[in-house]
Design a protein around this motif. Structure first.
Motif, PDB file in Angstrom:
ATOM      1  N   UNK A  24      44.797  32.548  38.395  1.00 33.61           N
ATOM      2  CA  UNK A  24      44.445  32.673  36.649  1.00 33.61           C
ATOM      3  C   UNK A  24      45.168  33.346  36.524  1.00 33.61           C
ATOM      4  N   UNK A  25      46.375  34.153  36.697  1.00 33.53           N
ATOM      5  CA  UNK A  25      47.437  35.129  36.661  1.00 33.53           C
ATOM      6  C   UNK A  25      48.231  34.618  35.588  1.00 33.53           C
ATOM      7  N   UNK A  56      52.011  47.151  44.527  1.00 37.66           N
ATOM      8  CA  UNK A  56      51.705  47.442  44.823  1.00 37.66           C
ATOM      9  C   UNK A  56      50.062  46.821  44.760  1.00 37.66           C
ATOM     10  N   UNK A  57      49.256  45.981  43.920  1.00 36.67           N
ATOM     11  CA  UNK A  57      48.584  46.095  43.385  1.00 36.67           C
ATOM     12  C   UNK A  57      48.281  44.904  43.498  1.00 36.67           C
ATOM     13  N   UNK A  63      44.129  40.750  38.024  1.00 39.62           N
ATOM     14  CA  UNK A  63      44.207  39.693  37.337  1.00 39.62           C
ATOM     15  C   UNK A  63      43.415  40.412  35.928  1.00 39.62           C
ATOM     16  N   UNK A  64      42.540  41.261  36.378  1.00 35.74           N
ATOM     17  CA  UNK A  64      41.111  41.758  36.187  1.00 35.74           C
ATOM     18  C   UNK A  64      42.692  42.884  34.962  1.00 35.74           C
ATOM     19  N   UNK A  65      43.324  43.260  35.267  1.00 34.94           N
ATOM     20  CA  UNK A  65      43.985  44.244  34.229  1.00 34.94           C
ATOM     21  C   UNK A  65      45.133  43.403  33.206  1.00 34.94           C
ATOM     22  N   UNK A  77      35.259  46.548  30.952  1.00 34.40           N
ATOM     23  CA  UNK A  77      34.612  46.714  31.044  1.00 34.40           C
ATOM     24  C   UNK A  77      33.248  46.515  32.600  1.00 34.40           C
ATOM     25  N   UNK A  78      32.641  45.529  31.949  1.00 32.63           N
ATOM     26  CA  UNK A  78      31.742  45.579  33.491  1.00 32.63           C
ATOM     27  C   UNK A  78      32.594  45.092  34.286  1.00 32.63           C
ATOM     28  N   UNK A  79      34.174  44.585  34.756  1.00 31.95           N
ATOM     29  CA  UNK A  79      34.494  43.839  35.968  1.00 31.95           C
ATOM     30  C   UNK A  79      35.267  45.813  36.390  1.00 31.95           C
ATOM     31  N   UNK A  80      35.282  47.174  36.393  1.00 33.11           N
ATOM     32  CA  UNK A  80      35.737  47.407  36.098  1.00 33.11           C
ATOM     33  C   UNK A  80      34.507  48.661  37.211  1.00 33.11           C
TER      34      UNK A  80
END
Length: 125
Positions: A24-25, A56-57, A63-65, A77-80
């Motif tokens: 999903x990237x 190294x991520x 995908x989140x950032x 924010x909910x994914x953090x």
């Protein structure tokens, strides 16, 4: 652009591009003949992904950032989760250490080149 063109422009294998899509990237459209078609903006996106992977991520964090790298920025924010924040803090520190090391090495190479050039120029006189 087709997957071969994206692969060429980013120096990324087609297999890796398909993997990024599975994660999903990146996303592609399908042409009537079934070929994957990518928007030009994915050249930069793939290069960003590769840089983050090299740092190294893991792909789940990337995908989140990734939305934070776009303009306008969208942060979810909910994914953090605390785990994600801890992972990012560790990776940020690792990146900072790497930057310091690269800066030190760059400066050493630049000093060496300056010295060699000065010596060469003084010998030519």
């Amino acid at each position: 652009m087709r997957i071969g063109e994206l692969s060429e422009q980013t120096n990324t294998s087609r297999r890796l591009l398909r993997y990024y899509e599975e994660q999903g990237l990146i996303v592609s459209e399908r042409s009537p003949n079934g070929y994957r078609e990518y928007d030009e903006r994915f050249v930069d996106r793939v290069l960003q992904i590769r840089g983050l992977l090299d740092a190294g991520l893991p792909t789940r964090i990337i995908k989140q950032i990734l939305p934070c790298l776009d303009k306008p920025r969208v942060i979810y924010f909910p994914d953090a989760t605390p785990e994600m924040i801890s992972t990012l803090e560790g990776e940020l520190e690792r990146m900072n250490q790497r930057i310091e090391c690269l800066t030190h090495n760059r400066d050493a190479v630049a000093d060496y080149l300056d010295t060699v050039r000065d010596y060469r120029d003084s010998e030519a006189v």
